[in-house]
Scaffold this active site. Sequence first.
Site, mmCIF file in Angstrom:
data_model
loop_
_atom_site.group_PDB
_atom_site.id
_atom_site.type_symbol
_atom_site.label_atom_id
_atom_site.label_comp_id
_atom_site.label_asym_id
_atom_site.label_seq_id
_atom_site.Cartn_x
_atom_site.Cartn_y
_atom_site.Cartn_z
ATOM 1 N N CYS A 1 -4.323 -0.828 -2.515
ATOM 2 C CA CYS A 1 -4.313 0.602 -2.810
ATOM 3 C C CYS A 1 -5.024 0.781 -4.139
ATOM 4 C CB CYS A 1 -2.874 1.104 -2.889
ATOM 5 S SG CYS A 1 -2.699 2.808 -3.477
ATOM 6 N N TYR B 1 -0.118 8.104 -2.963
ATOM 7 C CA TYR B 1 0.061 7.741 -4.366
ATOM 8 C C TYR B 1 -0.917 8.495 -5.263
ATOM 9 C CZ TYR B 1 3.134 3.631 -3.674
ATOM 10 O OH TYR B 1 4.181 2.801 -3.391
ATOM 11 N N CYS C 1 -10.785 4.418 -1.229
ATOM 12 C CA CYS C 1 -9.364 4.388 -0.859
ATOM 13 C C CYS C 1 -9.268 3.568 0.416
ATOM 14 C CB CYS C 1 -8.837 5.806 -0.637
ATOM 15 S SG CYS C 1 -7.182 5.891 0.106
ATOM 16 N N THR C 2 -8.232 2.739 0.527
ATOM 17 C CA THR C 2 -8.145 1.849 1.688
ATOM 18 C C THR C 2 -7.891 2.597 2.995
ATOM 19 O OG1 THR C 2 -5.800 1.405 1.184
ATOM 20 C CG2 THR C 2 -7.438 -0.156 0.345
ATOM 21 N N HIS C 3 -7.472 3.846 2.917
ATOM 22 C CA HIS C 3 -7.348 4.637 4.142
ATOM 23 C C HIS C 3 -8.713 4.994 4.729
ATOM 24 C CE1 HIS C 3 -3.199 5.336 2.734
ATOM 25 N NE2 HIS C 3 -2.921 5.810 3.931
ATOM 26 N N ASP D 1 0.857 -1.188 0.000
ATOM 27 C CA ASP D 1 0.000 0.000 0.000
ATOM 28 C C ASP D 1 0.889 1.232 0.000
ATOM 29 O OD1 ASP D 1 -2.477 1.505 0.209
ATOM 30 O OD2 ASP D 1 -1.927 1.912 2.275
ATOM 31 N N SER D 2 0.276 2.372 -0.276
ATOM 32 C CA SER D 2 1.011 3.629 -0.264
ATOM 33 C C SER D 2 1.355 4.071 1.147
ATOM 34 C CB SER D 2 0.177 4.720 -0.943
ATOM 35 O OG SER D 2 -1.027 4.935 -0.226
ATOM 36 N N GLU E 1 -2.859 8.763 8.152
ATOM 37 C CA GLU E 1 -1.413 8.570 8.308
ATOM 38 C C GLU E 1 -0.897 9.186 9.605
ATOM 39 O OE1 GLU E 1 1.037 7.006 6.363
ATOM 40 O OE2 GLU E 1 -0.595 6.079 5.232
#
Length: 263
Positions: free
Chosen positions: A75, A44, A187-189, A12-13, A155
């Site tokens: 991602c 990304y 988005c996986t975040h 992942d980013s 993050e």
Amino acid sequence: MDNLDTSVGILDSGVGGLSVLLEIRKKLTHIPIHYIGDSAWCPYGNKSAEQIQARCFAITEQLIEMGARTIVVACNSATIHAVEALRARYPLPFIGMEPAVKPASKLTQSGTIGVLATEASIAGEKFHKLLQTHISPNGLKVITQHCPDFVTLVERGVLNGPEVEDAVKRYAQPTVEAGADTLVLGCTHYPFLRASIQQVVGPNVKLIDTGEAVARQTASIIPLDRGHGEISIHTTGNLACLQHLFPILCPSLTAELAKITIE
């Protein structure tokens, strides 16, 4: 069968793909998992396709060295710009992500879907093909919104509070006010902000992501769920940040945390 034959690699980013790891661990409780988050290059979503591909190739090499024999590209931006190139280069199964447009098209009652995603995901050809396949023929409407602050917040480990509420009001609320009754977390975040997003948009708006579907697909190609189930999490960014974030994002998991350099 050697454990290496069934190890799963996840790239992942940054730390967003940990939301996918959590879903995979629910279905594969004994498989060793190796995760690399490219936090040094995160996000990304604003990088070129060439940059994303180069990073994904380098990370994949590292995951293969660690023993991964199935790789999840956790991602959306990396999936759009790199997964086909990865499949062409490496003789391994690669499982990618895509915004949950298809299931959203079946859930909406208003006929309007909001897609919260990164710039790269929204601009990618794969996304437009999804719209052509599942949206246009059904006479539905899609409102897209890229949400750069969502990635930054996750993050940093900020999952609720005034900053998150403000970001949700700026990104998600306008799509709901425009008629969207279903929001795709593209988005996986973003699943880490699900509770905060739901609180702002209200209980009647459906939130959907593809983490569970990807976990199900991953489990379907693993021959045996066995081994010691160790999890190793590597970051290209600051190790102290990962050590702070991991228990916040994955309180139910134990893992070895380490720094890794990707050239």
